[in-house]
Design a protein around this motif. Sequence first.
Motif, PDB file in Angstrom:
ATOM      1  N   TYR A 233       0.795  -1.218   0.000  1.00  0.00           N
ATOM      2  CA  TYR A 233       0.000   0.000   0.000  1.00  0.00           C
ATOM      3  C   TYR A 233       0.835   1.279   0.000  1.00  0.00           C
ATOM      4  N   ARG A 234       2.128   1.143   0.229  1.00  0.00           N
ATOM      5  CA  ARG A 234       3.064   2.259   0.155  1.00  0.00           C
ATOM      6  C   ARG A 234       2.573   3.483   0.932  1.00  0.00           C
ATOM      7  N   SER A 235       2.309   4.583   0.249  1.00  0.00           N
ATOM      8  CA  SER A 235       1.944   5.822   0.948  1.00  0.00           C
ATOM      9  C   SER A 235       0.605   5.713   1.670  1.00  0.00           C
ATOM     10  N   ARG A 236      -0.209   4.759   1.268  1.00  0.00           N
ATOM     11  CA  ARG A 236      -1.514   4.583   1.916  1.00  0.00           C
ATOM     12  C   ARG A 236      -1.463   3.582   3.071  1.00  0.00           C
ATOM     13  N   SER A 237      -0.312   3.050   3.369  1.00  0.00           N
ATOM     14  CA  SER A 237      -0.225   1.982   4.370  1.00  0.00           C
ATOM     15  C   SER A 237      -0.636   2.457   5.768  1.00  0.00           C
ATOM     16  N   THR A 238      -0.260   3.685   6.128  1.00  0.00           N
ATOM     17  CA  THR A 238      -0.611   4.187   7.465  1.00  0.00           C
ATOM     18  C   THR A 238      -2.122   4.262   7.634  1.00  0.00           C
ATOM     19  N   ASN A 239      -2.800   4.821   6.650  1.00  0.00           N
ATOM     20  CA  ASN A 239      -4.261   4.914   6.719  1.00  0.00           C
ATOM     21  C   ASN A 239      -4.923   3.538   6.636  1.00  0.00           C
ATOM     22  N   ALA A 240      -4.352   2.648   5.830  1.00  0.00           N
ATOM     23  CA  ALA A 240      -4.926   1.303   5.701  1.00  0.00           C
ATOM     24  C   ALA A 240      -4.830   0.540   7.016  1.00  0.00           C
ATOM     25  N   ILE A 241      -3.699   0.681   7.706  1.00  0.00           N
ATOM     26  CA  ILE A 241      -3.552   0.000   9.003  1.00  0.00           C
ATOM     27  C   ILE A 241      -4.477   0.636  10.040  1.00  0.00           C
ATOM     28  N   ARG A 242      -4.630   1.947   9.976  1.00  0.00           N
ATOM     29  CA  ARG A 242      -5.577   2.616  10.882  1.00  0.00           C
ATOM     30  C   ARG A 242      -6.998   2.090  10.651  1.00  0.00           C
ATOM     31  N   LEU A 243      -7.345   1.922   9.401  1.00  0.00           N
ATOM     32  CA  LEU A 243      -8.668   1.402   9.063  1.00  0.00           C
ATOM     33  C   LEU A 243      -8.811  -0.052   9.487  1.00  0.00           C
ATOM     34  N   LEU A 244      -7.750  -0.827   9.303  1.00  0.00           N
ATOM     35  CA  LEU A 244      -7.762  -2.232   9.728  1.00  0.00           C
ATOM     36  C   LEU A 244      -8.031  -2.342  11.231  1.00  0.00           C
ATOM     37  N   HIS A 245      -7.382  -1.522  12.029  1.00  0.00           N
ATOM     38  CA  HIS A 245      -7.577  -1.566  13.483  1.00  0.00           C
ATOM     39  C   HIS A 245      -9.007  -1.197  13.857  1.00  0.00           C
ATOM     40  N   ARG A 246      -9.576  -0.241  13.141  1.00  0.00           N
ATOM     41  CA  ARG A 246     -10.988   0.092  13.389  1.00  0.00           C
ATOM     42  C   ARG A 246     -11.887  -1.086  13.040  1.00  0.00           C
ATOM     43  N   LEU A 247     -11.562  -1.802  11.981  1.00  0.00           N
ATOM     44  CA  LEU A 247     -12.362  -2.963  11.575  1.00  0.00           C
ATOM     45  C   LEU A 247     -12.310  -4.074  12.611  1.00  0.00           C
ATOM     46  N   MET A 248     -11.265  -4.109  13.411  1.00  0.00           N
ATOM     47  CA  MET A 248     -11.151  -5.144  14.431  1.00  0.00           C
ATOM     48  C   MET A 248     -12.006  -4.837  15.655  1.00  0.00           C
ATOM     49  N   LYS A 249     -12.512  -3.616  15.729  1.00  0.00           N
ATOM     50  CA  LYS A 249     -13.514  -3.293  16.747  1.00  0.00           C
ATOM     51  C   LYS A 249     -14.916  -3.579  16.225  1.00  0.00           C
ATOM     52  N   ASN A 250     -15.147  -3.189  14.980  1.00  0.00           N
ATOM     53  CA  ASN A 250     -16.405  -3.493  14.301  1.00  0.00           C
ATOM     54  C   ASN A 250     -16.089  -3.680  12.827  1.00  0.00           C
ATOM     55  N   PRO A 251     -16.271  -4.890  12.304  1.00  0.00           N
ATOM     56  CA  PRO A 251     -15.816  -5.187  10.940  1.00  0.00           C
ATOM     57  C   PRO A 251     -16.671  -4.606   9.828  1.00  0.00           C
TER      58      PRO A 251
ATOM     59  N   GLY B 185     -24.572  -4.734  -2.502  1.00  0.00           N
ATOM     60  CA  GLY B 185     -24.834  -4.866  -3.931  1.00  0.00           C
ATOM     61  C   GLY B 185     -25.390  -3.607  -4.548  1.00  0.00           C
ATOM     62  N   GLN B 186     -25.250  -2.490  -3.833  1.00  0.00           N
ATOM     63  CA  GLN B 186     -25.789  -1.216  -4.309  1.00  0.00           C
ATOM     64  C   GLN B 186     -24.681  -0.377  -4.949  1.00  0.00           C
ATOM     65  N   SER B 187     -25.083   0.583  -5.763  1.00  0.00           N
ATOM     66  CA  SER B 187     -24.116   1.498  -6.356  1.00  0.00           C
ATOM     67  C   SER B 187     -23.856   2.696  -5.438  1.00  0.00           C
ATOM     68  N   ARG B 188     -24.798   2.933  -4.515  1.00  0.00           N
ATOM     69  CA  ARG B 188     -24.626   4.015  -3.543  1.00  0.00           C
ATOM     70  C   ARG B 188     -24.856   3.477  -2.138  1.00  0.00           C
ATOM     71  N   ASN B 189     -24.356   4.234  -1.149  1.00  0.00           N
ATOM     72  CA  ASN B 189     -24.516   3.840   0.265  1.00  0.00           C
ATOM     73  C   ASN B 189     -24.047   2.411   0.502  1.00  0.00           C
ATOM     74  N   ARG B 190     -22.918   2.101  -0.041  1.00  0.00           N
ATOM     75  CA  ARG B 190     -22.402   0.743   0.080  1.00  0.00           C
ATOM     76  C   ARG B 190     -21.884   0.469   1.498  1.00  0.00           C
ATOM     77  N   LEU B 191     -22.033  -0.767   1.892  1.00  0.00           N
ATOM     78  CA  LEU B 191     -21.548  -1.215   3.195  1.00  0.00           C
ATOM     79  C   LEU B 191     -20.555  -2.344   2.970  1.00  0.00           C
ATOM     80  N   TYR B 192     -19.443  -2.285   3.695  1.00  0.00           N
ATOM     81  CA  TYR B 192     -18.380  -3.272   3.533  1.00  0.00           C
ATOM     82  C   TYR B 192     -18.139  -3.992   4.856  1.00  0.00           C
ATOM     83  N   VAL B 193     -17.679  -5.237   4.767  1.00  0.00           N
ATOM     84  CA  VAL B 193     -17.377  -6.019   5.962  1.00  0.00           C
ATOM     85  C   VAL B 193     -16.024  -6.700   5.807  1.00  0.00           C
ATOM     86  N   CYS B 194     -15.299  -6.761   6.891  1.00  0.00           N
ATOM     87  CA  CYS B 194     -14.051  -7.532   6.940  1.00  0.00           C
ATOM     88  C   CYS B 194     -14.433  -8.970   7.321  1.00  0.00           C
TER      89      CYS B 194
END
Length: 378
Positions: free
Chosen positions: A307-325, A361-370
């Motif tokens: 993820y290079r320059s985005r790695s810091t934000n990606a890891i921050r997001l990953l840690h948030r997903l571990m509280k609520n995926p 499965g929507q084009s808007r207001n999408r929800l993602y899960v880990c």
Amino acid sequence: MISLETFNAGHYEDGYGYKYFVPNYINQDWTWNNSTINHLLEKAALKLGELNSFSKLVPNIDLFIQLHVTKEAVVSSRIEGTQTRMDEALLPEAEIKFERRDDWKEVQNYIKAINEAIKSLETLPISSRLIRNTHKLLLDSVRGEHKLPGEFRTSQNWIGGKSLADAKFIPPTHQLIGELMGDLEKFLNNNQIHLPSLLKIAIAHYQFETIHPFLDGNGRIGRLLITLFLVKEKVLDMPLLYLSTFFENPKDLYYDNLSSIRTKNDMTQWIKYFLVGIEQTATKAVETLSSILRFKSDAEDLIRFSYRSRSTNAIRLLHRLMKNPYITIDDAAAICDITYNSANTLVKMMTKDNLLLEVTGQSRNRLYVCKSYLSLFD
């Protein structure tokens, strides 16, 4: 002093057209001569020690505790008849079908009750006050809201059957609840009783379920009491052990072992069953923590490498997903303090690497899960 082998659970008294059970007091020293109990006690204590040691090795252990709490809320509520699944419990209310929102709310109340009760242990002993406060949160604005939230019952209740006439078990009259709960509270906090903590809470759980002091929510409060006591007594460093899954599989065995105390005075069998539950549940908790550590390490390695320059934000997001995926792109933008477009790019990258899965499965207001993380709690 009470001997397990000669224990007398209590007696029946006459009500109005029925008989209710009055348990004997338990606030005394206890003795036993059963070597199997000693063996099971040792095995359970060793596994709890392993769980405690393992939890200290896990960085940011608080990331994971909330998912354990959520799973307990789901399973413990399911024993009482709610239908909410683990994945549903983590969704916002707007994503829940209207006909399932009452069940969802009950689980959310239980999550809040667990968290508040654990926090209260910093200033309160295991007491009727703490138990009533927890019960009030549990029944807040749900189907049990008319069943005296936070108050001991003022009428007769029963277990099983449609009425007192065909009930499987009728707890003591409400007029005895004050003194019986007083005895239970003294027992839990009596430091002069030389009884291992696991045996003490096994006995206390049975006594609470027999007193059945509330009109509703007794099972959930009784099961939570186990974890609260183990944390308070520092048997557990973190609230990572919950017995509801063990009690649920099969549920009849749990109820049969409790009933046998009242019908056969067989406290010994109940304690054996309880200690096996502690050992097996602690073993499973260690396995789950181990799986979580592997997932976290592998995901972070992938992010740092790709993820290079985005790695810091990606890891921050990953840690948030571990509280609520579950997460939306707006959530990702807020968590990482980046623009919507940058968050969208980051989420797409994590989706490509199977760290996220789009579930609407929507084009808007999408929800993602880990999903790979959430599945570790199944």
